[in-house]
Design a protein around this motif. Structure first.
Motif, PDB file in Angstrom:
ATOM      1  N   VAL A  34       1.034  -1.177  -0.054  1.00  0.00           N
ATOM      2  CA  VAL A  34       0.086   0.018  -0.127  1.00  0.00           C
ATOM      3  C   VAL A  34       0.928   1.150  -0.029  1.00  0.00           C
ATOM      4  O   VAL A  34       1.774   1.200   0.863  1.00  0.00           O
ATOM      5  CB  VAL A  34      -0.934  -0.021   1.273  1.00  0.00           C
ATOM      6  CG1 VAL A  34      -1.769   1.240   1.277  1.00  0.00           C
ATOM      7  CG2 VAL A  34      -2.065  -1.273   1.213  1.00  0.00           C
ATOM      8  N   VAL A  35       0.729   2.093  -0.937  1.00  0.00           N
ATOM      9  CA  VAL A  35       1.409   3.205  -1.011  1.00  0.00           C
ATOM     10  C   VAL A  35       0.776   4.500  -0.651  1.00  0.00           C
ATOM     11  O   VAL A  35      -0.349   4.599  -1.245  1.00  0.00           O
ATOM     12  CB  VAL A  35       2.207   3.429  -2.523  1.00  0.00           C
ATOM     13  CG1 VAL A  35       2.981   4.623  -2.540  1.00  0.00           C
ATOM     14  CG2 VAL A  35       2.919   2.157  -2.886  1.00  0.00           C
ATOM     15  N   GLY A  36       1.020   5.500   0.112  1.00  0.00           N
ATOM     16  CA  GLY A  36       0.453   6.436   0.515  1.00  0.00           C
ATOM     17  C   GLY A  36       0.878   7.723  -0.281  1.00  0.00           C
ATOM     18  O   GLY A  36       2.226   7.980  -0.315  1.00  0.00           O
ATOM     19  N   TYR A  37       0.133   8.430  -1.164  1.00  0.00           N
ATOM     20  CA  TYR A  37       0.189   9.423  -2.135  1.00  0.00           C
ATOM     21  C   TYR A  37      -0.430  10.736  -1.349  1.00  0.00           C
ATOM     22  O   TYR A  37      -1.623  11.026  -1.720  1.00  0.00           O
ATOM     23  CB  TYR A  37      -0.132   9.328  -3.468  1.00  0.00           C
ATOM     24  CG  TYR A  37       0.411   8.293  -4.158  1.00  0.00           C
ATOM     25  CD1 TYR A  37       1.701   8.788  -4.760  1.00  0.00           C
ATOM     26  CD2 TYR A  37       0.150   6.918  -4.321  1.00  0.00           C
ATOM     27  CE1 TYR A  37       2.355   7.695  -5.513  1.00  0.00           C
ATOM     28  CE2 TYR A  37       0.766   6.064  -5.003  1.00  0.00           C
ATOM     29  CZ  TYR A  37       2.254   6.333  -5.581  1.00  0.00           C
ATOM     30  OH  TYR A  37       2.693   5.301  -6.405  1.00  0.00           O
ATOM     31  N   GLY A  38      -0.076  11.125  -0.219  1.00  0.00           N
ATOM     32  CA  GLY A  38      -0.604  12.282   0.400  1.00  0.00           C
ATOM     33  C   GLY A  38      -2.031  11.734   1.050  1.00  0.00           C
ATOM     34  O   GLY A  38      -1.794  10.822   1.892  1.00  0.00           O
ATOM     35  N   GLU A  39      -3.092  12.079   0.865  1.00  0.00           N
ATOM     36  CA  GLU A  39      -4.251  11.821   1.598  1.00  0.00           C
ATOM     37  C   GLU A  39      -4.895  10.320   0.729  1.00  0.00           C
ATOM     38  O   GLU A  39      -5.641   9.604   1.433  1.00  0.00           O
ATOM     39  CB  GLU A  39      -5.472  12.674   1.023  1.00  0.00           C
ATOM     40  CG  GLU A  39      -5.291  13.981   1.793  1.00  0.00           C
ATOM     41  CD  GLU A  39      -5.237  13.867   3.469  1.00  0.00           C
ATOM     42  OE1 GLU A  39      -6.255  13.196   3.864  1.00  0.00           O
ATOM     43  OE2 GLU A  39      -4.404  14.479   4.029  1.00  0.00           O
ATOM     44  N   ARG A  40      -4.344  10.250  -0.426  1.00  0.00           N
ATOM     45  CA  ARG A  40      -4.622   8.910  -1.093  1.00  0.00           C
ATOM     46  C   ARG A  40      -3.813   7.716  -0.853  1.00  0.00           C
ATOM     47  O   ARG A  40      -2.837   7.936  -0.651  1.00  0.00           O
ATOM     48  CB  ARG A  40      -4.880   9.063  -2.674  1.00  0.00           C
ATOM     49  CG  ARG A  40      -5.698  10.172  -3.171  1.00  0.00           C
ATOM     50  CD  ARG A  40      -7.151   9.774  -3.315  1.00  0.00           C
ATOM     51  NE  ARG A  40      -7.148   8.533  -3.872  1.00  0.00           N
ATOM     52  CZ  ARG A  40      -7.953   7.848  -4.884  1.00  0.00           C
ATOM     53  NH1 ARG A  40      -8.677   9.059  -5.592  1.00  0.00           N
ATOM     54  NH2 ARG A  40      -8.030   6.855  -5.281  1.00  0.00           N
ATOM     55  N   HIS A  41      -4.464   6.394  -0.990  1.00  0.00           N
ATOM     56  CA  HIS A  41      -3.511   5.319  -0.739  1.00  0.00           C
ATOM     57  C   HIS A  41      -3.840   4.470  -2.081  1.00  0.00           C
ATOM     58  O   HIS A  41      -5.225   4.225  -2.529  1.00  0.00           O
ATOM     59  CB  HIS A  41      -4.120   4.663   0.292  1.00  0.00           C
ATOM     60  CG  HIS A  41      -3.507   5.222   1.545  1.00  0.00           C
ATOM     61  ND1 HIS A  41      -4.128   6.172   2.293  1.00  0.00           N
ATOM     62  CD2 HIS A  41      -2.359   4.984   2.343  1.00  0.00           C
ATOM     63  CE1 HIS A  41      -3.392   6.634   3.564  1.00  0.00           C
ATOM     64  NE2 HIS A  41      -2.373   6.023   3.291  1.00  0.00           N
ATOM     65  N   ARG A  42      -2.964   3.857  -2.590  1.00  0.00           N
ATOM     66  CA  ARG A  42      -2.993   3.052  -3.847  1.00  0.00           C
ATOM     67  C   ARG A  42      -2.446   1.578  -3.567  1.00  0.00           C
ATOM     68  O   ARG A  42      -1.427   1.556  -2.610  1.00  0.00           O
ATOM     69  CB  ARG A  42      -2.238   3.600  -4.747  1.00  0.00           C
ATOM     70  CG  ARG A  42      -2.733   5.235  -5.238  1.00  0.00           C
ATOM     71  CD  ARG A  42      -3.872   5.146  -6.042  1.00  0.00           C
ATOM     72  NE  ARG A  42      -4.089   6.394  -6.413  1.00  0.00           N
ATOM     73  CZ  ARG A  42      -5.016   6.576  -7.348  1.00  0.00           C
ATOM     74  NH1 ARG A  42      -5.519   5.560  -8.168  1.00  0.00           N
ATOM     75  NH2 ARG A  42      -5.237   7.880  -8.022  1.00  0.00           N
ATOM     76  N   ALA A  43      -2.715   0.611  -4.446  1.00  0.00           N
ATOM     77  CA  ALA A  43      -2.113  -0.749  -4.127  1.00  0.00           C
ATOM     78  C   ALA A  43      -1.176  -1.104  -5.171  1.00  0.00           C
ATOM     79  O   ALA A  43      -1.116  -0.451  -6.510  1.00  0.00           O
ATOM     80  CB  ALA A  43      -3.312  -1.695  -4.634  1.00  0.00           C
ATOM     81  N   LEU A  44      -0.194  -1.670  -4.898  1.00  0.00           N
ATOM     82  CA  LEU A  44       0.999  -2.023  -5.848  1.00  0.00           C
ATOM     83  C   LEU A  44       1.462  -3.405  -5.722  1.00  0.00           C
ATOM     84  O   LEU A  44       1.618  -3.906  -4.556  1.00  0.00           O
ATOM     85  CB  LEU A  44       2.267  -0.987  -5.680  1.00  0.00           C
ATOM     86  CG  LEU A  44       3.580  -1.448  -6.418  1.00  0.00           C
ATOM     87  CD1 LEU A  44       3.140  -1.082  -7.729  1.00  0.00           C
ATOM     88  CD2 LEU A  44       4.604  -0.215  -5.846  1.00  0.00           C
TER      89      LEU A  44
END
Length: 129
Positions: free
Chosen positions: A98-108
């Motif tokens: 799980v990668v945090g991009y500021g307020e968003r979180h994305r899957a990788l």
């Protein structure tokens, strides 16, 4: 680094010889989350995909090029928040995170194999199509 023995016998300063990459200690629990962090930086547009080219298969490199910079408007540096490492077979590893991009979180997710001189990423999956 190792030193050559003949330099010591002549009284000269020891010349440092780099350790052969095949003798390098393999540490997937350290190396692979760090590689996932680098891939996340490419996806955010903060790192050039060419920097990772030596560690990517042809198919994985094409997928990374298609998705490079796919998270627009991200100003903060992405951070790998959580990572899981699985080893389905010897020499093969799967990293999901799980990668945090500021307020968003994305899957990788990455699939890597241990090649002759190090890890080679063969597949990249993200939550962006």
């Amino acid at each position: 680094m190792t030193t050559t023995a003949d330099d010591h016998s002549r009284g000269r300063r020891a010349r440092r010889v780099p350790v052969c990459p095949s003798r390098r200690r393999v540490r997937p629990e350290h190396d692979l989350p760090r590689f996932a962090q680098l891939v996340a930086e490419v996806l955010a547009g903060q790192r050039e995909p060419e920097q990772l080219r030596p560690r990517l298969s042809e198919g994985a490199y094409r997928r990374l090029l298609l998705r490079a910079g796919c998270y627009p408007g991200v100003r903060l540096r992405p951070r790998l928040r959580a990572a899981r490492l699985g080893c389905p077979r010897p020499g093969v590893a799967e990293v999901s995170g799980v990668v945090g991009y500021g307020e968003r979180h994305r899957a990788l997710a990455l699939r890597v194999v241990y090649a002759e001189y190090g890890w080679l990423c063969t597949d990249i999956e993200t939550d962006v199509r």
